[in-house]
Design a protein around this motif. Structure first.
Motif, PDB file in Angstrom:
ATOM      1  N   VAL A 174       1.021  -1.118   0.062  1.00 34.37           N
ATOM      2  CA  VAL A 174      -0.034  -0.017   0.026  1.00 34.37           C
ATOM      3  C   VAL A 174       0.804   1.394  -0.076  1.00 34.37           C
ATOM      4  CG1 VAL A 174      -1.682   1.366   1.423  1.00 34.37           C
ATOM      5  CG2 VAL A 174      -1.650  -1.123   1.243  1.00 34.37           C
ATOM      6  N   PHE A 175       1.997   1.151   0.865  1.00 35.35           N
ATOM      7  CA  PHE A 175       2.894   2.262   0.922  1.00 35.35           C
ATOM      8  C   PHE A 175       3.413   2.655  -0.568  1.00 35.35           C
ATOM      9  CE2 PHE A 175       7.126   3.884   1.284  1.00 35.35           C
ATOM     10  CZ  PHE A 175       6.759   5.236   2.175  1.00 35.35           C
ATOM     11  N   VAL A 176       4.027   1.611  -1.126  1.00 33.16           N
ATOM     12  CA  VAL A 176       4.480   1.927  -2.407  1.00 33.16           C
ATOM     13  C   VAL A 176       3.884   2.273  -3.603  1.00 33.16           C
ATOM     14  CG1 VAL A 176       5.985   0.694  -4.184  1.00 33.16           C
ATOM     15  CG2 VAL A 176       6.533  -0.010  -1.599  1.00 33.16           C
ATOM     16  N   VAL A 177       2.583   1.893  -3.638  1.00 38.84           N
ATOM     17  CA  VAL A 177       1.630   2.234  -4.448  1.00 38.84           C
ATOM     18  C   VAL A 177       1.451   3.650  -4.231  1.00 38.84           C
ATOM     19  CG1 VAL A 177      -0.760   2.028  -5.308  1.00 38.84           C
ATOM     20  CG2 VAL A 177       0.724  -0.076  -4.971  1.00 38.84           C
ATOM     21  N   SER A 178       1.189   4.181  -3.043  1.00 32.48           N
ATOM     22  CA  SER A 178       0.487   5.424  -2.923  1.00 32.48           C
ATOM     23  C   SER A 178       1.729   6.470  -2.834  1.00 32.48           C
ATOM     24  CB  SER A 178      -0.152   5.298  -1.582  1.00 32.48           C
ATOM     25  OG  SER A 178       0.645   5.117  -0.419  1.00 32.48           O
ATOM     26  N   MET A 179       2.864   6.039  -2.499  1.00 26.97           N
ATOM     27  CA  MET A 179       3.775   7.337  -1.940  1.00 26.97           C
ATOM     28  C   MET A 179       5.277   7.133  -3.117  1.00 26.97           C
ATOM     29  SD  MET A 179       2.820   9.285   0.348  1.00 26.97           S
ATOM     30  CE  MET A 179       4.434   9.958   0.476  1.00 26.97           C
ATOM     31  N   VAL A 180       5.639   5.958  -3.640  1.00 29.92           N
ATOM     32  CA  VAL A 180       6.772   5.944  -4.024  1.00 29.92           C
ATOM     33  C   VAL A 180       6.726   6.103  -5.700  1.00 29.92           C
ATOM     34  CG1 VAL A 180       8.679   4.313  -4.727  1.00 29.92           C
ATOM     35  CG2 VAL A 180       7.520   4.071  -2.516  1.00 29.92           C
ATOM     36  N   PRO A 181       7.605   6.933  -6.198  1.00 31.94           N
ATOM     37  CA  PRO A 181       7.444   7.400  -7.794  1.00 31.94           C
ATOM     38  C   PRO A 181       8.286   6.306  -8.482  1.00 31.94           C
ATOM     39  CG  PRO A 181       9.188   8.707  -6.718  1.00 31.94           C
ATOM     40  CD  PRO A 181       8.492   7.883  -5.535  1.00 31.94           C
ATOM     41  N   GLU A 182       8.083   6.229  -9.892  1.00 33.35           N
ATOM     42  CA  GLU A 182       9.158   5.368 -10.573  1.00 33.35           C
ATOM     43  C   GLU A 182      10.050   6.415 -11.165  1.00 33.35           C
ATOM     44  OE1 GLU A 182      11.254   3.363 -11.968  1.00 33.35           O
ATOM     45  OE2 GLU A 182       9.467   1.978 -11.871  1.00 33.35           O
ATOM     46  N   THR A 183      11.457   5.959 -10.688  1.00 32.08           N
ATOM     47  CA  THR A 183      12.691   6.721 -11.096  1.00 32.08           C
ATOM     48  C   THR A 183      13.441   6.281 -12.279  1.00 32.08           C
ATOM     49  OG1 THR A 183      14.110   5.574  -9.545  1.00 32.08           O
ATOM     50  CG2 THR A 183      12.748   7.428  -8.793  1.00 32.08           C
ATOM     51  N   LYS A 184      12.971   5.150 -12.905  1.00 36.46           N
ATOM     52  CA  LYS A 184      13.565   4.648 -13.908  1.00 36.46           C
ATOM     53  C   LYS A 184      13.805   5.584 -15.362  1.00 36.46           C
ATOM     54  CE  LYS A 184      11.727   2.185 -17.067  1.00 36.46           C
ATOM     55  NZ  LYS A 184      10.863   0.801 -17.943  1.00 36.46           N
ATOM     56  N   GLY A 185      15.106   5.698 -15.792  1.00 35.93           N
ATOM     57  CA  GLY A 185      15.361   6.607 -16.912  1.00 35.93           C
ATOM     58  C   GLY A 185      15.329   8.104 -16.634  1.00 35.93           C
ATOM     59  N   LYS A 186      15.278   8.393 -15.593  1.00 34.75           N
ATOM     60  CA  LYS A 186      15.393   9.965 -15.168  1.00 34.75           C
ATOM     61  C   LYS A 186      16.656  10.226 -14.573  1.00 34.75           C
ATOM     62  CE  LYS A 186      10.435   9.884 -14.430  1.00 34.75           C
ATOM     63  NZ  LYS A 186       9.448  10.221 -13.413  1.00 34.75           N
ATOM     64  N   THR A 187      17.251  11.469 -14.998  1.00 34.95           N
ATOM     65  CA  THR A 187      18.499  12.006 -14.254  1.00 34.95           C
ATOM     66  C   THR A 187      17.973  12.301 -12.832  1.00 34.95           C
ATOM     67  OG1 THR A 187      17.957  14.128 -14.627  1.00 34.95           O
ATOM     68  CG2 THR A 187      19.034  12.864 -16.177  1.00 34.95           C
ATOM     69  N   LEU A 188      19.110  12.044 -12.013  1.00 37.11           N
ATOM     70  CA  LEU A 188      18.812  12.519 -10.607  1.00 37.11           C
ATOM     71  C   LEU A 188      18.314  14.046 -10.359  1.00 37.11           C
ATOM     72  CD1 LEU A 188      22.222  11.556  -8.796  1.00 37.11           C
ATOM     73  CD2 LEU A 188      20.115  10.264  -9.314  1.00 37.11           C
ATOM     74  N   GLU A 189      18.695  14.969 -11.213  1.00 37.14           N
ATOM     75  CA  GLU A 189      17.952  16.101 -11.339  1.00 37.14           C
ATOM     76  C   GLU A 189      16.583  16.159 -11.591  1.00 37.14           C
ATOM     77  OE1 GLU A 189      22.063  16.335 -10.897  1.00 37.14           O
ATOM     78  OE2 GLU A 189      21.015  15.592 -12.478  1.00 37.14           O
ATOM     79  N   GLN A 190      16.199  15.397 -12.576  1.00 46.09           N
ATOM     80  CA  GLN A 190      14.728  15.340 -12.981  1.00 46.09           C
ATOM     81  C   GLN A 190      13.915  14.765 -11.753  1.00 46.09           C
ATOM     82  OE1 GLN A 190      15.311  13.110 -16.483  1.00 46.09           O
ATOM     83  NE2 GLN A 190      15.223  14.910 -17.702  1.00 46.09           N
ATOM     84  N   ILE A 191      14.556  13.720 -11.091  1.00 43.24           N
ATOM     85  CA  ILE A 191      13.808  12.988 -10.115  1.00 43.24           C
ATOM     86  C   ILE A 191      13.429  13.896  -8.908  1.00 43.24           C
ATOM     87  CG2 ILE A 191      13.879  11.021  -8.321  1.00 43.24           C
ATOM     88  CD1 ILE A 191      15.941   9.486 -10.546  1.00 43.24           C
ATOM     89  N   GLN A 192      14.653  14.713  -8.340  1.00 46.36           N
ATOM     90  CA  GLN A 192      14.492  15.361  -7.115  1.00 46.36           C
ATOM     91  C   GLN A 192      13.535  16.779  -7.508  1.00 46.36           C
ATOM     92  OE1 GLN A 192      18.822  15.822  -6.791  1.00 46.36           O
ATOM     93  NE2 GLN A 192      18.875  13.424  -6.635  1.00 46.36           N
ATOM     94  N   GLY A 193      13.674  17.093  -8.815  1.00 45.72           N
ATOM     95  CA  GLY A 193      12.870  18.297  -9.078  1.00 45.72           C
ATOM     96  C   GLY A 193      11.452  17.703  -8.981  1.00 45.72           C
ATOM     97  N   ALA A 194      11.171  16.668  -9.316  1.00 41.46           N
ATOM     98  CA  ALA A 194       9.853  16.200  -9.587  1.00 41.46           C
ATOM     99  C   ALA A 194       9.000  16.129  -8.246  1.00 41.46           C
ATOM    100  CB  ALA A 194       9.549  14.864 -10.434  1.00 41.46           C
ATOM    101  N   ILE A 195       9.987  15.398  -7.292  1.00 40.89           N
ATOM    102  CA  ILE A 195       9.578  15.074  -5.743  1.00 40.89           C
ATOM    103  C   ILE A 195       9.388  16.315  -4.957  1.00 40.89           C
ATOM    104  CG2 ILE A 195      10.229  13.910  -3.790  1.00 40.89           C
ATOM    105  CD1 ILE A 195      11.461  11.569  -5.590  1.00 40.89           C
TER     106      ILE A 195
END
Length: 476
Positions: free
Chosen positions: A454-475
């Motif tokens: 339940v926690f993963v489905v509701s809170m954890v984003p998919e980070t595959k194929g993204k730069t670290l900057e893109q991941i952190q900017g989105a979160i």
């Protein structure tokens, strides 16, 4: 006539568009080359770093095969040896608390050297031990190094890897932990406990030597203002013919944005812009450890014995399966994605716990004598295979990806500390829970792993194929 003019105008537009399209294509080709150039330095750097993960596994696996020999040679009571075994976790907690600021201050390579130094001192103290005090000091020191490695290795690998390899290479961290633990167990059967301590120094020696030949993390260099060194390091990692301009610009733009923010303090973690990253990282660490993994790993032999299955056959099968499946998970992570792997993993953990619970239920109520041991070994192997495919490695990969670099040291230390504390809590309470109810223990673990889904489905984003900057900017 109008048709002819329209045709000529269209031709002129196409001719004018061609140079622009070539520019766009060249830029895309350049970006692709920057991320997929000559990767040998990335692989070498990853190898040097994950020798620390191998060291981690060696520290964890050391106490199991050496218990009888150490107790006999040094005349230790069971309680004294129990302190020796468990003090490793307390050292790891201290390492987790302190290594983040060290990593930010000395750099990722500097933190790896510090980790190696503590492990070497620890192993030497154990090797020369004549009594319980030096034995415990050595174990505490090696625990500190182990806790430090558990943070700095995935962070370093994530920061040097191109986005299309990052998940796979970061997951090698968990694979090498499994291999290190298995090798420690195997060597412990054929060599003395003092010689095994000396063998534990070898991965540290490889890391210390290898650090002279690999570059520092470009992102740390950019953050600390070493502009020239940043470009040199990034070029080495991507290959001499790679176009690094796009990646370098993206990193520098992101660092510049972060520099405009005030320096993060502990209370800043609870600000809105960082809160989601903290919740994701800490939540994944709790899900990873509270689902029962340390209890199962530390007492595998006893679980099989209680269930009526051969402890030696079960333990060997357990160790082999763990290494093989962890390798498979590492190889497919960048294709399958982080989130699908961890959801499959958590679902398998629920199934494994239920099968084991059924086995113990049948045994307690004296039912299905032949089926009970088969269900036990099937449940435990499903459990460890499921953990190895995702829940073992993915939380560390995601933790290394989601924190902005200005809070990565402190926030990473917090997440690692939580991981070690919950690991201790799980291992400490396991025997008490089994005394309370053997099948109830695994039903409880199944419920916790269901909540993890339940926690993963509701809170954890998919980070595959993204730069670290893109991941952190989105979160954030």
């Amino acid at each position: 006539m109008a048709i002819k003019e329209n045709v000529e105008r269209d031709v002129q537009k196409e001719e004018a568009r061609e140079p622009l399209m070539r520019v766009v294509e060249n830029k895309m080709d350049g970006e692709d080359r920057s991320s997929r150039g000559d990767q040998w330095m990335v692989y070498l750097s990853t190898f040097v770093a994950v020798c620390g993960s191998f060291e981690f596994g060696s520290c964890v696996g050391y106490s199991s095969p050496t218990q009888s020999a150490i107790r006999e040679d040094l005349s230790l009571t069971l309680a004294e040896f129990s302190v020796f075994g468990s003090i490793l976790t307390f050292g790891a907690m201290i390492g987790a608390i302190t290594i983040g600021p060290i990593t930010d201050f000395l750099g990722r390579k500097g933190a790896l050297r510090v980790s190696c130094a503590f492990c070497v001192v620890g192993w030497l103290a154990i090797y020369f031990s004549k009594g319980v005090l030096s034995l415990d000091i050595g174990r505490l020191a090696s625990g500190y190094g182990m806790g430090a490695f558990s943070y700095v290795v995935p962070v370093f690998v994530a920061e040097i890897a191109p986005k299309h390899l990052r998940g796979r290479l970061t997951a090698v961290n968990q694979l090498m932990i499994c291999v290190g633990g298995s090798m420690s167990f195997i060597f412990g059967v054929v060599v003395s406990w003092r010689d095994l301590a000396l063998i534990g120094i070898v991965p540290c020696a490889v890391t210390i030597l290898g650090l002279f030949f690999i570059p520092e993390s470009p992102r740390w260099l950019a953050k600390t203002g070493h502009q020239k060194d940043f470009e040199v390091a990034l070029q080495k990692l991507r290959g001499k013919d790679a176009d690094i301009s796009h990646e370098a610009a993206e990193i520098q733009d992101y660092i510049a944005t972060l520099e405009r923010l005030p320096k993060a303090k502990l209370l800043d973690f609870f600000q809105k812009r960082y809160l989601r990253s903290i919740i994701i990282a800490v939540g994944l660490m709790v899900c990873q450890q509270l689902g029962g993994i340390n209890g199962v790993c530390f007492y595998t032999s006893n679980i099989f014995k209680q269930a009526g299955f051969s402890p030696s056959v079960g333990t060997i099968s357990f160790a082999i399966l763990q290494v093989v499946v962890t390798g498979i998970g590492a190889s497919v992570m960048d294709k399958a994605g982080r989130k699908p792997l961890i959801l499959i993993s958590a679902s398998g953990l629920v199934l494994g716990c239920h099968l084991t619970a059924i086995s113990f239920f049948l045994k307690v109520h004296d039912l299905a004598h032949k089926a009970s041991p088969i269900l036990a070994v099937t449940g435990i192997l499903v459990y460890i295979g499921s953990f190895a495919i995702g829940m073992g490695a993915v939380p560390w990969v995601i933790m290394s990806e989601i924190f902005p670099i200005n809070i990565k040291g402190q926030a990473g230390s917090l997440a690692t500390l939580v991981n070690w504390f919950v690991a201790w809590l799980c291992s400490y309470t396991f025997n008490y829970l089994m005394s309370w109810s053997s099948y109830g223990t695994f039903i409880l673990y199944a419920a916790i792993n269901a909540l993890a889904i339940v926690f993963v489905v509701s809170m954890v984003p998919e980070t595959k194929g993204k730069t670290l900057e893109q991941i952190q900017g989105a979160i954030n």
